[in-house]
Design a protein around this motif. Structure first.
Motif, PDB file in Angstrom:
ATOM      1  N   ALA A 150       0.826  -1.204   0.000  1.00 57.99           N
ATOM      2  CA  ALA A 150       0.000   0.000   0.000  1.00 57.99           C
ATOM      3  C   ALA A 150       0.860   1.255   0.000  1.00 57.99           C
ATOM      4  O   ALA A 150       0.525   2.268  -0.618  1.00 57.99           O
ATOM      5  CB  ALA A 150      -0.925  -0.002   1.214  1.00 57.99           C
ATOM      6  N   GLU A 153       1.909   2.236  -3.465  1.00 54.43           N
ATOM      7  CA  GLU A 153       0.862   2.897  -4.238  1.00 54.43           C
ATOM      8  C   GLU A 153       0.749   4.371  -3.857  1.00 54.43           C
ATOM      9  O   GLU A 153       0.589   5.240  -4.714  1.00 54.43           O
ATOM     10  CB  GLU A 153      -0.476   2.191  -4.024  1.00 54.43           C
ATOM     11  CG  GLU A 153      -0.498   0.738  -4.466  1.00 54.43           C
ATOM     12  CD  GLU A 153      -0.274   0.577  -5.956  1.00 54.43           C
ATOM     13  OE1 GLU A 153      -0.497   1.546  -6.713  1.00 54.43           O
ATOM     14  OE2 GLU A 153       0.140  -0.518  -6.369  1.00 54.43           O
ATOM     15  N   LYS A 156       3.722   6.211  -5.230  1.00 59.34           N
ATOM     16  CA  LYS A 156       3.639   6.374  -6.682  1.00 59.34           C
ATOM     17  C   LYS A 156       2.746   7.550  -7.062  1.00 59.34           C
ATOM     18  O   LYS A 156       3.102   8.355  -7.934  1.00 59.34           O
ATOM     19  CB  LYS A 156       3.111   5.089  -7.324  1.00 59.34           C
ATOM     20  CG  LYS A 156       3.119   5.134  -8.848  1.00 59.34           C
ATOM     21  CD  LYS A 156       2.817   3.767  -9.439  1.00 59.34           C
ATOM     22  CE  LYS A 156       2.944   3.796 -10.949  1.00 59.34           C
ATOM     23  NZ  LYS A 156       2.698   2.460 -11.554  1.00 59.34           N
ATOM     24  N   GLN A 200      -8.239  10.540  -6.308  1.00 56.39           N
ATOM     25  CA  GLN A 200      -7.477   9.352  -5.941  1.00 56.39           C
ATOM     26  C   GLN A 200      -6.954   9.453  -4.507  1.00 56.39           C
ATOM     27  O   GLN A 200      -6.954   8.465  -3.767  1.00 56.39           O
ATOM     28  CB  GLN A 200      -6.306   9.166  -6.909  1.00 56.39           C
ATOM     29  CG  GLN A 200      -6.705   8.882  -8.344  1.00 56.39           C
ATOM     30  CD  GLN A 200      -7.482   7.583  -8.478  1.00 56.39           C
ATOM     31  OE1 GLN A 200      -7.020   6.536  -8.043  1.00 56.39           O
ATOM     32  NE2 GLN A 200      -8.653   7.656  -9.064  1.00 56.39           N
ATOM     33  N   MET A 204      -7.660   6.926  -1.362  1.00 58.98           N
ATOM     34  CA  MET A 204      -6.601   6.381  -0.517  1.00 58.98           C
ATOM     35  C   MET A 204      -6.879   6.664   0.952  1.00 58.98           C
ATOM     36  O   MET A 204      -6.715   5.794   1.815  1.00 58.98           O
ATOM     37  CB  MET A 204      -5.258   6.990  -0.908  1.00 58.98           C
ATOM     38  CG  MET A 204      -4.680   6.446  -2.191  1.00 58.98           C
ATOM     39  SD  MET A 204      -3.062   7.185  -2.530  1.00 58.98           S
ATOM     40  CE  MET A 204      -2.496   6.105  -3.849  1.00 58.98           C
ATOM     41  N   SER A 217      -3.555  -1.544  -1.986  1.00 58.46           N
ATOM     42  CA  SER A 217      -2.362  -2.009  -2.685  1.00 58.46           C
ATOM     43  C   SER A 217      -2.674  -2.609  -4.049  1.00 58.46           C
ATOM     44  O   SER A 217      -1.793  -2.734  -4.891  1.00 58.46           O
ATOM     45  CB  SER A 217      -1.631  -3.053  -1.833  1.00 58.46           C
ATOM     46  OG  SER A 217      -2.429  -4.203  -1.670  1.00 58.46           O
ATOM     47  N   THR A 218      -3.940  -2.985  -4.294  1.00 57.47           N
ATOM     48  CA  THR A 218      -4.293  -3.623  -5.562  1.00 57.47           C
ATOM     49  C   THR A 218      -5.286  -2.814  -6.370  1.00 57.47           C
ATOM     50  O   THR A 218      -5.788  -3.300  -7.390  1.00 57.47           O
ATOM     51  CB  THR A 218      -4.899  -5.016  -5.308  1.00 57.47           C
ATOM     52  OG1 THR A 218      -6.088  -4.879  -4.507  1.00 57.47           O
ATOM     53  CG2 THR A 218      -3.915  -5.912  -4.585  1.00 57.47           C
ATOM     54  N   ARG A 219      -5.560  -1.593  -5.951  1.00 55.25           N
ATOM     55  CA  ARG A 219      -6.643  -0.849  -6.589  1.00 55.25           C
ATOM     56  C   ARG A 219      -6.350  -0.550  -8.059  1.00 55.25           C
ATOM     57  O   ARG A 219      -7.252  -0.548  -8.887  1.00 55.25           O
ATOM     58  CB  ARG A 219      -6.926   0.452  -5.838  1.00 55.25           C
ATOM     59  CG  ARG A 219      -5.810   1.458  -5.891  1.00 55.25           C
ATOM     60  CD  ARG A 219      -6.011   2.635  -4.941  1.00 55.25           C
ATOM     61  NE  ARG A 219      -4.958   3.600  -5.124  1.00 55.25           N
ATOM     62  CZ  ARG A 219      -5.001   4.578  -6.022  1.00 55.25           C
ATOM     63  NH1 ARG A 219      -6.065   4.698  -6.786  1.00 55.25           N
ATOM     64  NH2 ARG A 219      -4.006   5.412  -6.171  1.00 55.25           N
ATOM     65  N   GLY A 220      -5.081  -0.275  -8.424  1.00 56.52           N
ATOM     66  CA  GLY A 220      -4.713  -0.097  -9.821  1.00 56.52           C
ATOM     67  C   GLY A 220      -5.384   1.078 -10.493  1.00 56.52           C
ATOM     68  O   GLY A 220      -5.515   1.117 -11.718  1.00 56.52           O
ATOM     69  N   TYR A 222      -5.097   4.981 -11.247  1.00 57.33           N
ATOM     70  CA  TYR A 222      -4.145   6.076 -11.220  1.00 57.33           C
ATOM     71  C   TYR A 222      -4.685   7.256 -12.027  1.00 57.33           C
ATOM     72  O   TYR A 222      -5.784   7.219 -12.568  1.00 57.33           O
ATOM     73  CB  TYR A 222      -2.794   5.640 -11.792  1.00 57.33           C
ATOM     74  CG  TYR A 222      -2.191   4.448 -11.111  1.00 57.33           C
ATOM     75  CD1 TYR A 222      -2.062   3.231 -11.786  1.00 57.33           C
ATOM     76  CD2 TYR A 222      -1.781   4.524  -9.796  1.00 57.33           C
ATOM     77  CE1 TYR A 222      -1.518   2.123 -11.154  1.00 57.33           C
ATOM     78  CE2 TYR A 222      -1.244   3.423  -9.156  1.00 57.33           C
ATOM     79  CZ  TYR A 222      -1.117   2.222  -9.845  1.00 57.33           C
ATOM     80  OH  TYR A 222      -0.585   1.136  -9.212  1.00 57.33           O
TER      81      TYR A 222
END
Length: 234
Positions: A150, A153, A156, A200, A204, A217-220, A222
Motif C-alpha cells: 500500500a 501505491e 507512486k 485518488q 486512498m 495495494s491492488t486498486r490499480g 491512477y
C-alpha cells in the motif's frame, strides 16, 4: 452504501472540516516557522554587528558618524539578505523520490507551493484542495510500514505521478497553454488531471481510514493517462 463508501464519505467530511482550518495547517505552520527563523537570524546578525561596532569603539576609539553610518548599512544588508534566504532547502522532485513515506505528503505539499507561480489562476484552488487532502493524509501514514504494498501505491501517486504531471504541464510553452487541442486546452487538461489526482487521494484516505490495505495495494487506479498524454503531446 458499502463500508468502503462510508469510509470515503467520512474521510471527505474530515477533509471539508480541515479545509476550513487550512490557515493553521501543517504547511502554513511550516511557513510561519520559516519566517520566524529568518527574523531570528536577522536579529542575531544585527546584534552581532552592533557588538562588533561597540568592540571596535572600545579598542580603537569612537567610530564616529561614518562608522555609525557603515554599521547601519551593514545591518540593513544583513537583514535584507537573511530575510530573503529560506532557512531550509527547497524541495525538489529528486528529493521527493528519497523522502520518507510519513513525510511525503508534507514535502509534496511544499513542492506544490513552490509551483504555484507557474500555474494558471484557475488551477490554484485545485492545488490548494490537494494540499488540504495531503495534510489529512499525513497522520494516516504514521503506522504504515514503508515496505508495505500500500505504501508503494501512495508513494507512486503522491511522490511521482502528481509532480510528474505538473512538470509535464510546465514543459508546454506558455503561448500554447491556452490553445485548444483535442477539445481541451493544456490549462483545462491540467485542472481536470489535478481533480482526478485529488479524487485518488480521497480514495486512498478512505481505504486507510477503513484499514483496507489490500484494496489500496491492488486498486490499480491512477491518474487518467489521457490528461498527461494530451498535455505532453502539445
Amino acid at each position: 452504501m458499502s463500508s468502503t463508501d462510508d469510509a470515503i464519505a467520512k474521510a471527505r467530511e474530515v477533509l471539508d472540516r480541515t479545509s476550513m482550518n487550512y490557515a493553521v495547517g501543517p504547511r502554513r505552520q511550516a511557513r510561519e516557522s520559516d519566517v520566524g527563523k529568518r527574523l531570528t537570524r536577522a536579529a542575531i546578525a544585527d546584534l552581532a554587528i552592533i557588538g562588533a561596532a561597540f568592540s571596535i569603539g572600545l579598542v580603537f576609539g569612537p567610530i564616529g558618524i561614518m562608522g555609525f553610518f557603515l554599521m547601519i548599512v551593514a545591518m540593513l544588508i544583513a537583514t535584507a539578505v537573511l530575510l530573503a534566504t529560506p532557512t531550509s532547502r527547497p524541495v525538489t522532485y529528486e528529493r521527493l523520490q528519497r523522502t520518507d513515506l510519513k513525510a511525503l505528503p508534507s514535502q509534496t505539499g511544499r513542492w506544490l507551493d513552490a509551483q504555484r507561480p507557474m500555474l494558471p489562476a484557475p488551477a490554484i484552488s485545485v492545488v490548494d484542495a490537494i494540499g488540504v487532502k495531503l495534510n489529512a493524509l499525513e497522520p494516516q501514514l504514521a503506522t504504515l510500514d514503508d515496505d508495505a504494498p500500500a505504501a508503494a501505491e501512495i508513494r507512486k501517486l503522491v511522490g511521482e505521478q502528481l509532480p510528474e504531471f505538473i512538470k509535464g504541464y510546465e514543459r508546454v510553452p506558455s503561448a500554447l497553454r491556452g490553445v485548444e487541442r483535442n477539445g481541451k486546452t493544456p490549462d483545462q487538461q491540467l485542472i481536470d488531471g489535478l481533480k482526478v489526482i485529488g479524487g485518488q487521494i480521497d480514495e486512498m484516505a478512505g481505504q486507510l481510514a477503513q484499514g483496507d490495505l489490500d484494496a489500496l495495494s491492488t486498486r490499480g487506479r491512477y491518474l487518467e493517462i489521457k490528461y498527461q498524454g494530451d498535455t505532453a503531446g502539445v
